[in-house]
Design an enzyme around this catalytic site. Structure first.
Site, mmCIF file in Angstrom:
data_model
loop_
_atom_site.group_PDB
_atom_site.id
_atom_site.type_symbol
_atom_site.label_atom_id
_atom_site.label_comp_id
_atom_site.label_asym_id
_atom_site.label_seq_id
_atom_site.Cartn_x
_atom_site.Cartn_y
_atom_site.Cartn_z
ATOM 1 N N ARG A 84 6.915 10.530 2.974
ATOM 2 C CA ARG A 84 6.196 9.249 2.909
ATOM 3 C C ARG A 84 4.770 9.303 3.478
ATOM 4 N NH1 ARG A 84 11.759 5.803 3.895
ATOM 5 N NH2 ARG A 84 12.306 5.703 1.677
ATOM 6 N N TYR A 107 6.780 3.654 -5.307
ATOM 7 C CA TYR A 107 7.638 4.853 -5.243
ATOM 8 C C TYR A 107 7.845 5.386 -3.818
ATOM 9 C CZ TYR A 107 3.488 8.059 -5.880
ATOM 10 O OH TYR A 107 2.315 8.744 -5.784
ATOM 11 N N GLU A 108 8.795 6.288 -3.727
ATOM 12 C CA GLU A 108 9.262 6.852 -2.442
ATOM 13 C C GLU A 108 9.636 5.753 -1.439
ATOM 14 O OE1 GLU A 108 7.573 10.482 -1.100
ATOM 15 O OE2 GLU A 108 6.952 11.041 -3.132
ATOM 16 N N GLY A 109 10.252 4.712 -1.998
ATOM 17 C CA GLY A 109 10.673 3.563 -1.205
ATOM 18 C C GLY A 109 9.627 2.471 -1.328
#
Ligand code: CAA
Length: 377
Positions: free
Chosen positions: A241, A360-362
């Site tokens: 992240r 994206y990526e959470g």
């Protein structure tokens, strides 16, 4: 506190800036319009050593610390967030192997990346986005193998990767505790690439659906133990992240530089628009947000490099930097006015590219949940 970078980090940053200026920036709009990376770019990025950044030294990689990697992604994000996303997906896919791979698995996986090929991390499914534990792809043990069935979606590098880390549930009744990670090679029978996504932004990167139809994977390709997959995925996302944050910072910086240059050149009412205080306030806010986002990303990476718990800081960095990229690129479009809205300038591409950083990526909603959970429980 020490805000200085090492000579090695500064050299690395300069080297990437040169590659970005020569190989990416002149082609960024073309790659966006053509919906893919230009031919030969991957090879150039590989020559510059940018594809295997997270591979440890003992497996033929540069063995870089997280802060150095963030510096690189920031520069790539400055050039083209789509290219940066594709390169960063290699790190995302590598990390489960770094975390849980055996010596044999590391050799196999990193050899592919060291040869300049792409990898992909396949967690998301139509019914498992924010709720990552709801993965429905199944992994059924059959002798020394597992049989994988299911569909993955929105997979970065999905259509261009040679090797994948795929998350499947090996014990449906155990829910999240059944999630298991596997290395899957592209040429495995039953594995195929499905629909390619037509995306709003980061169009230089390839995003596809993956279809697993009775894919036989040797148990030797399982990463960690059965049921360890969720924790592997979460730890991987913690590590990745701040890199999304770094790409966001680079992207915001590019939009900012364009807006500042334009504001100084564009004349209205007989003077440059940069002389108007409402424009100056926007520029000052953009500068403040970028600086804060950059420091948060560097801090999260530094904490990882110090081996201290950094899950909260990772989520803070990603969330703040992604929101910053969205705000700054939107303001850049505003400063450029009609030209900002036109495809003649890169401002509108920056704005389209920025949106995915919040998804994206959470999603940034999930990041806020992770931050709050870390504070409250
Ligand atoms: N590190 C280690 N373990 C962790 C962890 C972490 N960061 N976060 C959670 N866990 C552990 C918990 O301790 C818990 O363990 P126990 O059962 O032993 O107590 C277990 O995992 C379950 O945790 P939660 O109850 O918190 O799990 P949850 O179901 O509530 O989900 C979530 C938590 C934060 C919402 C998680 O599902 C999540 O991060 N969702 C977002 C998914 C995501 O980021 N997807 C991105 C896909 S990749 C992508 O976008 C790539 C691309 O193409 C660019």
């Amino acid at each position: 506190m020490n805000f200085n970078f090492t000579e090695d980090q500064l050299d690395l940053k300069r080297m990437v800036q040169e590659v970005v200026a020569k190989e990416i920036i002149p082609y960024a709009l073309e790659m966006d319009h053509n919906d893919g990376m230009r031919e030969g770019l991957l090879e150039k990025l590989d020559e510059a050593g940018l594809l295997n950044l997270t591979v440890p030294e003992e497996y033929g990689g540069p063995g870089l610390d997280a802060l150095s990697i963030a510096l690189i992604y920031e520069q790539l994000g400055y050039g083209c967030a789509g290219v940066a996303t594709s390169v960063a997906a290699n790190a995302l896919a590598s990390y489960p192997v770094v975390l849980a791979g055996t010596d044999e698995q590391k050799k196999k996986f990193f050899d592919v990346i060291n040869r300049g090929k792409l990898a992909a991390f396949a967690l998301t499914e139509p019914g498992a986005g924010s709720d990552a534990g709801a993965v429905a792809t199944s992994a059924v043990k059959d002798g020394d193998d597992y049989i994988l069935n299911g569909t993955k979606c929105f997979i970065t590098n999905g259509g261009s990767a040679e090797i994948y880390v795929i998350f499947a549930n090996a014990r449906k009744s155990a829910g999240i505790r059944g999630l298991t990670a596997f290395i899957v090679e592209r040429n495995t029978p039953g594995f195929s690439v499905g629909k390619k996504e037509e995306k709003m932004g980061i169009r230089a990167s390839n995003t596809c659906e993956l279809i697993l139809d009775n894919v036989r994977v040797p148990a030797a390709n399982r990463l960690g133990r059965e049921g360890e997959g969720f924790k592997i995925a979460m730890k991987t996302l913690d590590a990745a992240r701040p890199f999304v944050g770094a790409v966001s910072v680079g992207l915001a910086q590019a939009a900012f530089d364009l807006a500042v240059k334009y504001a100084k050149e564009r004349e209205q009412f007989g003077k440059p628009i940069a002389s108007f205080q409402l424009v100056q306030a926007m520029i000052a806010d953009m500068a403040m947000q970028i600086e804060a986002a950059r420091l948060l990303c560097y801090k999260a990476c530094w904490m990882k490099d110090q081996n201290v718990e950094y899950s909260k800081e990772s989520a803070i960095a990603k969330c703040f930097a992604a929101d910053t990229a969205m705000k700054v690129t939107t303001d850049a479009v505003q400063i450029l006015g009609g030209y900002g809205y036109s495809k003649e300038y890169p401002a509108e591409k920056y704005m389209r590219d920025a949106k995915i950083m919040q998804i994206y990526e959470g999603t940034n909603q999930i990041q806020r949940l992770v931050i709050a959970n870390n504070i409250l429980y």
